[in-house]
Design a protein around this motif. Structure first.
Motif, mmCIF file in Angstrom:
data_model
loop_
_atom_site.group_PDB
_atom_site.id
_atom_site.type_symbol
_atom_site.label_atom_id
_atom_site.label_comp_id
_atom_site.label_asym_id
_atom_site.label_seq_id
_atom_site.Cartn_x
_atom_site.Cartn_y
_atom_site.Cartn_z
ATOM 1 N N GLY A 1 0.818 -1.284 0.101
ATOM 2 C CA GLY A 1 0.003 -0.016 -0.141
ATOM 3 C C GLY A 1 1.000 1.108 0.081
ATOM 4 O O GLY A 1 0.453 2.295 -0.794
ATOM 5 N N LYS A 2 1.811 1.208 0.706
ATOM 6 C CA LYS A 2 2.858 2.329 0.942
ATOM 7 C C LYS A 2 3.572 2.766 -0.332
ATOM 8 O O LYS A 2 3.720 3.708 -0.903
ATOM 9 C CB LYS A 2 4.069 2.156 2.056
ATOM 10 N N LEU A 3 3.954 1.632 -1.106
ATOM 11 C CA LEU A 3 4.693 1.516 -2.290
ATOM 12 C C LEU A 3 3.932 2.066 -3.503
ATOM 13 O O LEU A 3 4.155 2.887 -4.371
ATOM 14 C CB LEU A 3 5.218 0.070 -2.709
ATOM 15 N N ILE A 4 2.556 1.709 -3.644
ATOM 16 C CA ILE A 4 1.807 2.459 -4.539
ATOM 17 C C ILE A 4 0.890 3.753 -4.151
ATOM 18 O O ILE A 4 0.301 4.109 -4.799
ATOM 19 C CB ILE A 4 0.572 1.278 -5.039
ATOM 20 N N CYS A 5 1.269 4.147 -2.988
ATOM 21 C CA CYS A 5 0.772 5.383 -2.448
ATOM 22 C C CYS A 5 1.246 6.712 -3.043
ATOM 23 O O CYS A 5 2.648 6.697 -3.126
ATOM 24 C CB CYS A 5 0.845 5.471 -0.939
ATOM 25 N N PRO A 6 0.929 7.861 -3.632
ATOM 26 C CA PRO A 6 1.305 8.884 -4.328
ATOM 27 C C PRO A 6 2.123 9.649 -3.064
ATOM 28 O O PRO A 6 1.663 9.505 -1.965
ATOM 29 C CB PRO A 6 0.141 9.493 -4.629
ATOM 30 N N ILE A 7 2.936 10.364 -3.414
ATOM 31 C CA ILE A 7 3.977 10.874 -2.470
ATOM 32 C C ILE A 7 3.323 12.194 -1.832
ATOM 33 O O ILE A 7 3.666 12.720 -0.832
ATOM 34 C CB ILE A 7 5.250 11.582 -2.839
ATOM 35 N N GLU A 8 2.095 12.740 -2.300
ATOM 36 C CA GLU A 8 1.428 13.560 -1.826
ATOM 37 C C GLU A 8 0.516 13.383 -0.536
ATOM 38 O O GLU A 8 0.226 13.960 0.508
ATOM 39 C CB GLU A 8 0.221 14.126 -2.717
ATOM 40 N N PHE A 9 0.617 11.740 -0.155
ATOM 41 C CA PHE A 9 -0.153 11.447 1.064
ATOM 42 C C PHE A 9 0.851 10.642 1.961
ATOM 43 O O PHE A 9 1.621 9.933 1.924
ATOM 44 C CB PHE A 9 -1.257 10.410 0.523
ATOM 45 N N ASN A 10 0.444 11.235 3.377
ATOM 46 C CA ASN A 10 1.662 10.603 4.437
ATOM 47 C C ASN A 10 0.933 9.073 4.655
ATOM 48 O O ASN A 10 0.191 8.971 5.559
ATOM 49 C CB ASN A 10 1.666 11.512 5.513
ATOM 50 N N TRP A 11 1.608 8.265 4.150
ATOM 51 C CA TRP A 11 1.080 7.052 4.447
ATOM 52 C C TRP A 11 1.222 6.199 5.906
ATOM 53 O O TRP A 11 0.484 5.451 6.433
ATOM 54 C CB TRP A 11 1.735 5.844 3.581
ATOM 55 N N ASP A 12 2.461 7.046 6.323
ATOM 56 C CA ASP A 12 2.684 6.654 7.771
ATOM 57 C C ASP A 12 1.674 7.137 8.788
ATOM 58 O O ASP A 12 1.763 6.690 10.047
ATOM 59 C CB ASP A 12 4.171 7.236 8.204
ATOM 60 N N ASP A 13 0.878 8.158 8.390
ATOM 61 C CA ASP A 13 -0.167 8.695 9.215
ATOM 62 C C ASP A 13 -1.410 7.547 9.189
ATOM 63 O O ASP A 13 -2.090 7.446 8.065
ATOM 64 C CB ASP A 13 -0.658 10.035 8.609
ATOM 65 N N LEU A 14 -1.680 6.917 10.293
ATOM 66 C CA LEU A 14 -2.962 6.080 10.201
ATOM 67 C C LEU A 14 -4.162 6.444 9.732
ATOM 68 O O LEU A 14 -4.997 5.873 9.068
ATOM 69 C CB LEU A 14 -2.759 5.221 11.628
ATOM 70 N N GLU A 15 -4.501 7.532 10.165
ATOM 71 C CA GLU A 15 -5.825 8.443 9.730
ATOM 72 C C GLU A 15 -5.586 8.353 8.177
ATOM 73 O O GLU A 15 -6.840 8.322 7.488
ATOM 74 C CB GLU A 15 -5.819 9.725 10.565
ATOM 75 N N VAL A 16 -4.612 9.077 7.664
ATOM 76 C CA VAL A 16 -4.677 9.183 5.941
ATOM 77 C C VAL A 16 -4.744 7.593 5.651
ATOM 78 O O VAL A 16 -5.383 7.537 4.593
ATOM 79 C CB VAL A 16 -3.249 9.862 5.616
ATOM 80 N N ARG A 17 -4.174 6.752 5.900
ATOM 81 C CA ARG A 17 -4.004 5.374 5.399
ATOM 82 C C ARG A 17 -5.255 4.811 5.353
ATOM 83 O O ARG A 17 -6.097 4.307 4.334
ATOM 84 C CB ARG A 17 -3.269 4.684 6.286
ATOM 85 N N ALA A 18 -6.158 5.109 6.497
ATOM 86 C CA ALA A 18 -7.416 4.661 6.515
ATOM 87 C C ALA A 18 -8.552 5.437 5.413
ATOM 88 O O ALA A 18 -9.339 4.505 5.063
ATOM 89 C CB ALA A 18 -8.034 4.661 7.808
ATOM 90 N N LYS A 19 -8.182 6.569 5.313
ATOM 91 C CA LYS A 19 -9.119 7.302 4.446
ATOM 92 C C LYS A 19 -8.669 6.965 3.054
ATOM 93 O O LYS A 19 -9.566 6.935 2.051
ATOM 94 C CB LYS A 19 -8.894 8.862 4.383
ATOM 95 N N LEU A 20 -7.370 6.461 2.613
ATOM 96 C CA LEU A 20 -7.042 6.078 1.236
ATOM 97 C C LEU A 20 -7.784 4.751 1.094
ATOM 98 O O LEU A 20 -8.240 4.596 -0.062
ATOM 99 C CB LEU A 20 -5.514 5.922 1.199
ATOM 100 N N ARG A 21 -7.561 3.854 2.026
ATOM 101 C CA ARG A 21 -8.380 2.474 1.917
ATOM 102 C C ARG A 21 -9.877 2.630 1.711
ATOM 103 O O ARG A 21 -10.264 1.878 0.860
ATOM 104 C CB ARG A 21 -7.898 1.669 2.963
ATOM 105 N N ALA A 22 -10.291 3.637 2.379
ATOM 106 C CA ALA A 22 -11.869 3.786 2.185
ATOM 107 C C ALA A 22 -12.176 4.796 0.909
ATOM 108 O O ALA A 22 -13.418 4.793 0.746
ATOM 109 C CB ALA A 22 -12.380 4.458 3.380
ATOM 110 N N ALA A 23 -11.156 5.196 0.517
ATOM 111 C CA ALA A 23 -11.281 6.080 -0.823
ATOM 112 C C ALA A 23 -12.245 7.238 -0.485
ATOM 113 O O ALA A 23 -13.223 7.636 -1.274
ATOM 114 C CB ALA A 23 -12.094 5.303 -2.060
ATOM 115 N N ALA A 24 -12.032 7.975 0.696
ATOM 116 C CA ALA A 24 -12.914 9.130 1.171
ATOM 117 C C ALA A 24 -12.326 9.952 0.215
ATOM 118 O O ALA A 24 -11.365 10.282 -0.544
ATOM 119 C CB ALA A 24 -12.205 9.318 2.476
ATOM 120 N N GLU A 25 -13.328 11.234 0.349
ATOM 121 C CA GLU A 25 -13.334 12.132 -0.489
ATOM 122 C C GLU A 25 -11.849 12.992 -0.240
ATOM 123 O O GLU A 25 -11.296 13.198 0.800
ATOM 124 C CB GLU A 25 -14.351 13.297 -0.323
ATOM 125 N N GLY A 26 -11.062 13.402 -1.338
ATOM 126 C CA GLY A 26 -9.812 13.839 -1.224
ATOM 127 C C GLY A 26 -8.708 12.892 -1.010
ATOM 128 O O GLY A 26 -7.650 13.368 -1.022
#
Length: 395
Positions: free
Chosen positions: A191-216
């Motif tokens: 997940g981290k490897l395919i994550c764009p650099i614009e998002f902080n994958w190490d932030d668990l809240e950001v990670r959860a939103k990416l997995r949920a495809a939350a707005e933004g």
């Protein structure tokens, strides 16, 4: 005379002069050589390379998505219009951005045609002599080989990527080399490897939103993905820094074009991004094309934008949990991704940007074709010295 009785020959006669013996030895050698030549000529002729086999480089080096008929059509269009009028039909396309996009698509397609002429032996001659119906059959056979090669690369990288990622720190659970189902966003490492650099994958809240495809928080919103960066880290304010220099990408390229063993020799992100990786003794440990490698068969001696783009797509796809090959998966469009990387190299404005692209290609050649890169550099130095000395003598 008994069958066991030696035949008459100067070699069997005592007290023969040495000149005669030497002449007889030479005659026997000639006879042996003639017999060997005869045996060679009696062997069945080497089977010609099949059309499908000739097409195996098309997806890898020419275009990952376009078919050959489309590529040739653009070359035909250019051949039948005046250079000054070739883009007149774009006036009705709309705004400048749309016009520029259409023009770039055409230029990219024509670039594919030029690569096609270099990749498939005898292609231009076929265009000149074959009927339309026979040409379509020819294209079809080439595309069969092209798509088979792509399938082979997907299968190979599915296993190789699992091995590489499993060696990374904190990869839990381990990836299954035979199955992509536990990869993608659901797995912390892939997940981290395919994550764009614009998002902080190490932030668990950001990670959860990416997995949920939350707005933004759309994983497909950027092509600046971590797996393409040196060390997996990039700066959104300086996206070119470290881009397309990641060790996983170099490994993927090596597996496809040189050999699996050469990929294993690729260092995990060189300390100096302008130098090829070396071992403890300072010896280059980068990839090297083997005698039967894809690069050797395709006569690929230096990286090209399209081969890098191809490897990038194969790597990213191998990190996902896609069940089979798709153009779009989780809203991430691989055709656009491929075109973006091709254009990163081929559609460059500005002198400084062109220098950076040239430097990046030079870096790549040091990684995967170090011998050829060194030979080219030495040749240029020798030519430069010769020009300088000749110029001094002209004064």
């Amino acid at each position: 005379m008994s069958a066991l009785t030696p035949t008459s020959s100067p070699l069997n006669t005592p007290d023969v002069p040495s000149e005669t013996l030497e002449a007889e030895i030479a005659r026997l050698k000639r006879n042996i050589a003639e017999m060997h030549e005869s045996q060679q000529s009696d062997r069945p002729a080497k089977r010609p390379t099949s059309t499908a086999s000739l097409g195996r480089g098309v997806r890898r080096m020419v275009s990952l998505y376009q078919n050959i008929a489309t590529i040739v059509s653009e070359a035909d269009r250019r051949a039948f219009v005046d250079e000054d009028d070739s883009d007149d039909d774009l006036i009705a396309a709309g705004n400048d951005e749309e016009t520029a996009e259409i023009k770039r698509n055409r230029d990219r397609t024509f670039g594919a045609f030029e690569e096609l002429l270099k990749t498939v032996p005898g292609f231009k001659a076929k265009l000149d002599v074959l009927s339309a119906e026979t040409l379509n059959e020819y294209y079809s056979m080439l595309m069969r080989g092209a798509n088979d090669a792509r399938s082979d690369d997907i299968s190979t990288l599915k296993k190789s990527v699992a091995v590489w990622v499993n060696k990374l720190p904190f990869t839990q659970p381990a990836l299954n080399p035979e199955d992509r189902s536990n990869r993608g966003l659901q797995h912390d490492t892939t997940g981290k490897l395919i994550c764009p650099i614009e998002f902080n994958w190490d932030d668990l809240e950001v990670r959860a939103k990416l997995r949920a495809a939350a707005e933004g928080f759309d994983i497909s919103s950027s092509f600046y993905v971590r797996c393409l960066y040196k060390g997996g880290r990039g700066d959104p304010e300086d996206v070119e820094h470290g881009f397309l220099r990641g060790s996983l990408l170099v490994k993927a390229f090596s597996v496809i074009f040189t050999s699996p063993s050469s990929a294993n020799r690729v260092a995990d992100d060189c300390t100096n991004e302008n130098e090829a990786p070396t071992d403890a003794n300072g010896n280059n440990i980068s990839s090297k094309a083997t005698k039967s490698s894809v690069a050797t068969k395709l006569k690929l001696e230096a990286v090209t934008p399209r081969t890098i783009a191809y490897a990038a797509v194969m790597l990213h796809f191998s990190l996902t949990d896609a069940p089979f090959w798709k153009v779009t998966y989780n809203n991430f469009n691989y055709e656009h991704f491929y075109n973006f990387i091709v254009d990163f190299f081929e559609d460059v404005d500005g002198v400084e940007a062109q220098k950076r692209v040239k430097s990046l290609l030079k870096w790549w050649n040091k990684q995967v074709f170090p011998g050829h890169a060194a030979a080219v550099a030495n040749s240029r130095l020798s030519a430069k010295k010769l020009r300088a000395q000749r110029a001094r003598r002209e004064v």
